[in-house]
Design a protein around this motif. Structure first.
Motif, PDB file in Angstrom:
ATOM      1  N   ILE A   1      34.162  45.783  30.491  1.00  0.00           N
ATOM      2  CA  ILE A   1      33.545  47.073  30.189  1.00  0.00           C
ATOM      3  C   ILE A   1      33.315  47.873  31.471  1.00  0.00           C
ATOM      4  N   GLN A   2      32.791  47.222  32.492  1.00  0.00           N
ATOM      5  CA  GLN A   2      32.492  47.944  33.731  1.00  0.00           C
ATOM      6  C   GLN A   2      33.771  48.415  34.423  1.00  0.00           C
ATOM      7  N   SER A   3      34.815  47.599  34.400  1.00  0.00           N
ATOM      8  CA  SER A   3      36.034  47.958  35.122  1.00  0.00           C
ATOM      9  C   SER A   3      36.892  48.969  34.372  1.00  0.00           C
ATOM     10  N   HIS A   4      36.758  49.065  33.048  1.00  0.00           N
ATOM     11  CA  HIS A   4      37.589  49.981  32.272  1.00  0.00           C
ATOM     12  C   HIS A   4      36.863  51.284  31.916  1.00  0.00           C
ATOM     13  N   THR A   5      35.610  51.426  32.297  1.00  0.00           N
ATOM     14  CA  THR A   5      34.856  52.638  31.989  1.00  0.00           C
ATOM     15  C   THR A   5      34.721  53.499  33.234  1.00  0.00           C
ATOM     16  N   PRO A   6      35.107  54.767  33.180  1.00  0.00           N
ATOM     17  CA  PRO A   6      34.942  55.645  34.347  1.00  0.00           C
ATOM     18  C   PRO A   6      33.464  55.856  34.663  1.00  0.00           C
ATOM     19  N   ASP A   7      33.177  56.125  35.922  1.00  0.00           N
ATOM     20  CA  ASP A   7      31.785  56.248  36.352  1.00  0.00           C
ATOM     21  C   ASP A   7      31.035  57.321  35.581  1.00  0.00           C
ATOM     22  N   SER A   8      31.746  58.377  35.177  1.00  0.00           N
ATOM     23  CA  SER A   8      31.099  59.482  34.471  1.00  0.00           C
ATOM     24  C   SER A   8      30.587  59.078  33.093  1.00  0.00           C
ATOM     25  N   HIS A   9      31.063  57.928  32.547  1.00  0.00           N
ATOM     26  CA  HIS A   9      30.652  57.481  31.218  1.00  0.00           C
ATOM     27  C   HIS A   9      29.926  56.137  31.246  1.00  0.00           C
TER      28      HIS A   9
ATOM     29  N   TRP B   1      18.884  57.267  25.122  1.00  0.00           N
ATOM     30  CA  TRP B   1      18.411  58.344  25.994  1.00  0.00           C
ATOM     31  C   TRP B   1      18.741  58.031  27.448  1.00  0.00           C
ATOM     32  N   GLY B   2      18.522  56.769  27.848  1.00  0.00           N
ATOM     33  CA  GLY B   2      18.817  56.384  29.219  1.00  0.00           C
ATOM     34  C   GLY B   2      20.284  56.510  29.554  1.00  0.00           C
ATOM     35  N   GLY B   3      21.168  56.262  28.554  1.00  0.00           N
ATOM     36  CA  GLY B   3      22.592  56.417  28.814  1.00  0.00           C
ATOM     37  C   GLY B   3      22.961  57.843  29.168  1.00  0.00           C
ATOM     38  N   VAL B   4      22.377  58.795  28.459  1.00  0.00           N
ATOM     39  CA  VAL B   4      22.634  60.209  28.762  1.00  0.00           C
ATOM     40  C   VAL B   4      22.097  60.556  30.148  1.00  0.00           C
ATOM     41  N   LEU B   5      20.876  60.119  30.439  1.00  0.00           N
ATOM     42  CA  LEU B   5      20.274  60.430  31.740  1.00  0.00           C
ATOM     43  C   LEU B   5      21.054  59.793  32.887  1.00  0.00           C
ATOM     44  N   ALA B   6      21.549  58.549  32.679  1.00  0.00           N
ATOM     45  CA  ALA B   6      22.256  57.845  33.750  1.00  0.00           C
ATOM     46  C   ALA B   6      23.590  58.489  34.083  1.00  0.00           C
ATOM     47  N   ASP B   7      24.162  59.264  33.152  1.00  0.00           N
ATOM     48  CA  ASP B   7      25.411  59.972  33.432  1.00  0.00           C
ATOM     49  C   ASP B   7      25.177  61.378  33.949  1.00  0.00           C
ATOM     50  N   ARG B   8      23.899  61.762  34.099  1.00  0.00           N
ATOM     51  CA  ARG B   8      23.577  63.108  34.597  1.00  0.00           C
ATOM     52  C   ARG B   8      22.873  63.080  35.941  1.00  0.00           C
ATOM     53  N   HIS B   9      22.042  62.062  36.167  1.00  0.00           N
ATOM     54  CA  HIS B   9      21.129  62.077  37.312  1.00  0.00           C
ATOM     55  C   HIS B   9      21.331  60.849  38.191  1.00  0.00           C
ATOM     56  N   ASP B  10      20.719  60.900  39.356  1.00  0.00           N
ATOM     57  CA  ASP B  10      20.745  59.789  40.301  1.00  0.00           C
ATOM     58  C   ASP B  10      20.161  58.536  39.624  1.00  0.00           C
TER      59      ASP B  10
END
Length: 415
Positions: free
Chosen positions: A338-346, A70-79
Motif C-alpha cells: 500500500i505504501q509503495s503503490h500509493t502516491p504521496d498526495s493520496h 477526517w485525518g486522511g483528508v488533513l494529512a493530504d493537505r497539511h504538514d
C-alpha cells in the motif's frame, strides 16, 4: 538463513525521525490499551450497566472511524508532523481531563462519553498522519521492515498494555491510570517536535469539500489495480474478524474448556503474529510480495476452517497460532504494498481508508458471526467462515493478476 529470518531493524538504526515516531507510537499504543481497560471499569463501577459500558465503547469506536477519515483528508493537505503534534497534544489533554473527572467525588458519566469520543477522534487523526508520514522517513526498500516493526509494536502493546492498565487500576484506581496515560502521551510531543517538516508532495491549497476529497480517495482505490485489490482482500479479513465472538461457545461446547481455554484461544493468534514479525527479515527482499500475501491469506482462512474441526484445546491453540502467524505476514506485506503503490498526495486518505477497514472489520464480522452462531454449532460456524473465506481468497488469487505480480518497486500506472 538466520540473518534472512531475523527482523530487519534497519529503519530504527538508520533513521532517527522514524525511531522517534516508533517510540511515540509505542507509547501511544500503551496509552490506548490502558484506556481500553480503565473506561469500562469506571463506567461499570459508576452505573452497574452493561448498556452504558457498550455505549461509551461505541462512542469511542465511531469517533475513531471519523478520526481516520477526517485525518486522511488533513494529512493530504497539511504538514503531517504538525498534525501529529496537535493530535497527540489534544489526546493527552483528553487523558488529563479523564483523570481530573475520576478524582472528583462524583465523576460525570456525560464527561466520560464526551472524552471517550474526543480521544477516539484524536487517536484516529494521529494514526492516519503517522501512517502517511512513514514512507518519507525510511528508504523505499525499508518500507516492509517499517511495517513489521509497527505490527510488532501493535501486537506487543495489545498484549501488555491491558494487563498493565489492570494492574494500575487495581493498585491505584482509574484516576492514576488516566494520569499515567496522559503523562506518556504528552511525553511523546518532545519526540515528534524533532521531526523534519512532512508536507505532502502536492498539498491541496484550494481546500475542496472534505467529502469530495474522501470521494477522490475512493476513486483512486477503485481505479488502482494493486491498492484496490488489497482493499478488496481486506473485506475478507473484515468477515474473519468476527471469529472471536464464537470463541467462548467454541471453548465450552467443542473443547470442554472454561475461561482459561478462552484466554489461550485469544492469546494464540497474537503470539503467532509476534513470531512472524520477529522473523520477517526475508519479507523486505521478497521478489513476489503480492503472491506471498495471497498465499498467506488462503493459508490463514484454511487454518480457520481446520480450527472448527478441533476437539482438543492444544490443537485449537496450535491452529490459531498458525493463523496469527500467516495473518501477520499478510499484514506486513499489505502495508509495504500500500505504501509503495500509493502516491504521496493520496497517502493520507488511502491509509485512512485502510485503517478504517481494519478497525471496522471486527464490528462487521462480529455481527455476521453472531448471526451465524444462532443457526449453527460454534465449530460448524467456524468451518463455514473459514471455508468460504478460503475459497473466495483463492478465487481472488487466481483473478487479481495485478496483485499477484505486484512488487515493492512499482512501475507508474498508465494515466
Amino acid at each position: 538463513m538466520l540473518r534472512r529470518l531475523v527482523m530487519d531493524i534497519g529503519p530504527l538504526r538508520d533513521s532517527r525521525p522514524f525511531r522517534n515516531v516508533f517510540i511515540a507510537r509505542t507509547v501511544s499504543v500503551v496509552g490506548i490499551g490502558m484506556l481500553a481497560v480503565a473506561l469500562p471499569v469506571q463506567v461499570y463501577e459508576m452505573t452497574g450497566s452493561t448498556v452504558h459500558v457498550g455505549g461509551v465503547s461505541a462512542a469511542e469506536g465511531f469517533a475513531l472511524l471519523a478520526g481516520f477519515l477526517w485525518g486522511g483528508v488533513l494529512a493530504d493537505r497539511h504538514d503531517r508532523r504538525r498534525l501529529m503534534l496537535r493530535a497527540r497534544a489534544a489526546a493527552g489533554a483528553g487523558f488529563a481531563l479523564l483523570a481530573l473527572n475520576a478524582f472528583l467525588a462524583a465523576p460525570s458519566l456525560a464527561v466520560l462519553y464526551a472524552l471517550a469520543a474526543w480521544d477516539g477522534l484524536m487517536t484516529g487523526v494521529s494514526i492516519t498522519a503517522l501512517l502517511a508520514a512513514t514512507p518519507s522517513l525510511v528508504a523505499p526498500d525499508k518500507l516492509v521492515a517499517a511495517g513489521a516493526l509497527n505490527a510488532l509494536t501493535v501486537r506487543l502493546g495489545s498484549m501488555a498494555s491491558p494487563a498493565l492498565g489492570g494492574v494500575v487500576v487495581s493498585a491505584f484506581g482509574v484516576g492514576w491510570n488516566y494520569a499515567a496515560a496522559a503523562a506518556g502521551t504528552l511525553g511523546t510531543i518532545g519526540l515528534l517536535t524533532g521531526l523534519p517538516p512532512l508536507k505532502p508532495a502536492s498539498g491541496d491549497e484550494a481546500h475542496p469539500n472534505p467529502l469530495k476529497a474522501i470521494g477522490d480517495g475512493f476513486r483512486f482505490v477503485v481505479s488502482h489495480r494493486v491498492v484496490g485489490s488489497l482493499m478488496l482482500l481486506g473485506l475478507l479479513f473484515m468477515v474473519a474478524g468476527g471469529i472471536p465472538v464464537l470463541m467462548p461457545a467454541f471453548a465450552s461446547r467443542s473443547l470442554d474448556g472454561g475461561a482459561t481455554t478462552v484466554g489461550l484461544l485469544f492469546a494464540a493468534p497474537a503470539c503467532g503474529a509476534v513470531l512472524a514479525s520477529v522473523t520477517s527479515g526475508w519479507a523486505g527482499s521478497s521478489r513476489a510480495p503480492g503472491l506471498a500475501l495471497l498465499i498467506a491469506s488462503v493459508t490463514g482462512f484454511a487454518a480457520l476452517a481446520c480450527l472448527g474441526l478441533a476437539r482438543h484445546p492444544a490443537l485449537a491453540v496450535a491452529v490459531l497460532f498458525v493463523y496469527g502467524f500467516v495473518q501477520s505476514i499478510e499484514e506486513i506485506m499489505r502495508y509495504g504494498l500500500i505504501q509503495s503503490h500509493t502516491p504521496d498526495s493520496h497517502l493520507g486518505r488511502v491509509n485512512a481508508l485502510w485503517a478504517a477497514q481494519e478497525t471496522g472489520g471486527g464490528a462487521v464480522g462480529s455481527l455476521g458471526a453472531g448471526a451465524l452462531g444462532r443457526f449453527l454449532a460454534p465449530g460448524a460456524a467456524i468451518v463455514v467462515y473459514g471455508t468460504v473465506s478460503a475459497v473466495l481468497a483463492l478465487a481472488l488469487a487466481l483473478t487479481l493478476t495485478g496483485l499477484r505480480t505486484a512488487t515493492l518497486r512499482p512501475e507508474p500506472e498508465p494515466g
